[in-house]
Design an enzyme around this catalytic site. Sequence first.
Site, PDB file in Angstrom:
ATOM      1  CE1 TYR A  58      29.704  51.375  34.032  1.00 32.58           C
ATOM      2  CE2 TYR A  58      28.538  50.257  36.007  1.00 32.58           C
ATOM      3  CZ  TYR A  58      28.254  51.012  34.658  1.00 32.58           C
ATOM      4  OH  TYR A  58      27.301  51.118  34.138  1.00 32.58           O
TER       5      TYR A  58
ATOM      6  CB  THR B  80      29.377  44.729  13.924  1.00 33.38           C
ATOM      7  OG1 THR B  80      29.475  43.852  12.746  1.00 33.38           O
ATOM      8  CG2 THR B  80      28.108  45.743  13.979  1.00 33.38           C
TER       9      THR B  80
ATOM     10  NE  ARG C  66      24.664  41.495  18.109  1.00 32.81           N
ATOM     11  CZ  ARG C  66      23.528  41.029  17.565  1.00 32.81           C
ATOM     12  NH1 ARG C  66      23.142  39.562  17.336  1.00 32.81           N
ATOM     13  NH2 ARG C  66      22.740  41.744  17.288  1.00 32.81           N
TER      14      ARG C  66
ATOM     15  CD  GLU D 222      31.823  56.067  33.323  1.00 35.52           C
ATOM     16  OE1 GLU D 222      32.134  56.831  33.594  1.00 35.52           O
ATOM     17  OE2 GLU D 222      30.474  55.828  33.220  1.00 35.52           O
TER      18      GLU D 222
ATOM     19  CG  ASP E  42      29.527  50.038   8.337  1.00 33.96           C
ATOM     20  OD1 ASP E  42      30.187  49.093   9.076  1.00 33.96           O
ATOM     21  OD2 ASP E  42      28.438  50.661   8.604  1.00 33.96           O
TER      22      ASP E  42
ATOM     23  CE  LYS F 260      26.188  42.943  10.964  1.00 35.43           C
ATOM     24  NZ  LYS F 260      26.302  43.991  11.556  1.00 35.43           N
TER      25      LYS F 260
HETATM   26  N1  DSN Z   1      21.786  45.958   9.165  1.00 33.04           N
HETATM   27  C1  DSN Z   1      21.936  44.775   9.978  1.00 33.04           C
HETATM   28  C2  DSN Z   1      22.223  43.796   9.123  1.00 33.04           C
HETATM   29  O1  DSN Z   1      22.829  43.746   8.134  1.00 33.04           O
HETATM   30  O2  DSN Z   1      21.513  42.515   9.385  1.00 33.04           O
HETATM   31  C3  DSN Z   1      22.888  44.946  10.704  1.00 33.04           C
HETATM   32  O3  DSN Z   1      22.879  46.176  11.480  1.00 33.04           O
END
Ligand code: DSN
Length: 417
Positions: free
Chosen positions: A53, A225, A234, A55, A199, A228
């Site tokens: 942990y 994120t 993740r 924080e 984003d 991807k």
């Molecule tokens: N919207 C999802 C995607 O592009 O698959 C990711 O949050």
Amino acid sequence: MADLPLIEADPEIAQCIAEEQKRQHDKLRLIPSENYASRAVMEACGSVLNNKYSEGYAGKRYYEGQQNIDTVEKLAIERLKRLFGVDHANVQPYSGSPANLAVYFAFCKPGDTIMGMGLPSGGHLTHGWKVSISGKYFNAIQYGVRRDDHLIDFDQVASLAREHKPKVLFCGATAYPRLIDFAKFAEIAREVGAILVADIAHISGLVAGGAHPSPVGHAEVISSTTHKTFRGPRGGMILCNEEHRSAIDRAVFPGLQGGPHNGTTAGIAIAAKLAMTDEFKAYAHAIVDNSRVLADALLSRGFDLVTGGSDNHLILIDLTNKDVPGKVAAQALDRAGMVANYNSVPFDPRKPFDPSGLRLGTPAITSRGMGPEEMRRLGNWMADVVEDVENEQLISRIAGEVKELCDQFPAPGISSR
Ligand code: DSN
């Protein structure tokens, strides 16, 4: 009990994981938001870092025993700062949606006006769509794409921004096959006094590898994120200039989250290190090259592509002219070993759960080392299946050919079987 290997502790879950590993190996994974995390990333995510942990932030935690965690988090931050050329990085968001929520929390109060691209045009749920907290807690104004060419309607963005004066203007998308013009968004944001947030969840690997223009210098805040095109764990991250550093950090912790997931933080650090290599740059460019070749192959078989093609990692097909709904096509393709997702297309007359389109992309298959020749084969297989979705004999023959192809291209992070 606590020291048993998985296969003995829980054979049912062990079996599910083994089957999922086989599926990820034997099929062409075309969902544009998915990838194969690098092997080193997978190792970090399953490590003892899970047990700790932490924080707070490095040097200012609410728990003792941070000798190693602080180093991990500082490495992740420093590498991201260097990779993207930003003043600050927060690597604690649990994923993209919490990262975006933290951005709203940093700059807005409930009821404030925010603006983003509507889901039906390819925007993300968290950019103000009505069913999301971003659409329910804020006065969300949604812009879209033009009816004629399906490109972002900058005249509409500008006029809505002038009319509604949003505090935060989001750009970036989840189903948009073209480059995002960050400079144009920045001009509009500046004019109306909005904070521009880019984003880049889908394209952060492309940006890192120089295969998509960077929002740095245009957007004051960048969310993403990390799993991807970036090929990490993740997770989520927020990059920003010095001015917004403390607002962002406070919004993530203690504003929104508790303890960070330290295995994920290590995975982000590793992904950032790997993204600095020439190999990763070549990978990012290969994703885009493959997407263009696949788009051409699909066009030559009569598919109607939204915007007419692709210049990132993603292709959106409108199947109306093929007379097959997106869901039926996606299910037939899955049976044939090609996993895409059904998706709405702009101005879709059908419902989101039974839409007209298919969304696919090249990050995962490019991670396996596939190139233009494989993209052309893939385009033909997809066309054969979509044009004959009930022909199970054809589908099972193609599934066999797909498996043979997959056997020739090892999947990163999946040990030899
Ligand atoms: N919207 C999802 C995607 O592009 O698959 C990711 O949050």
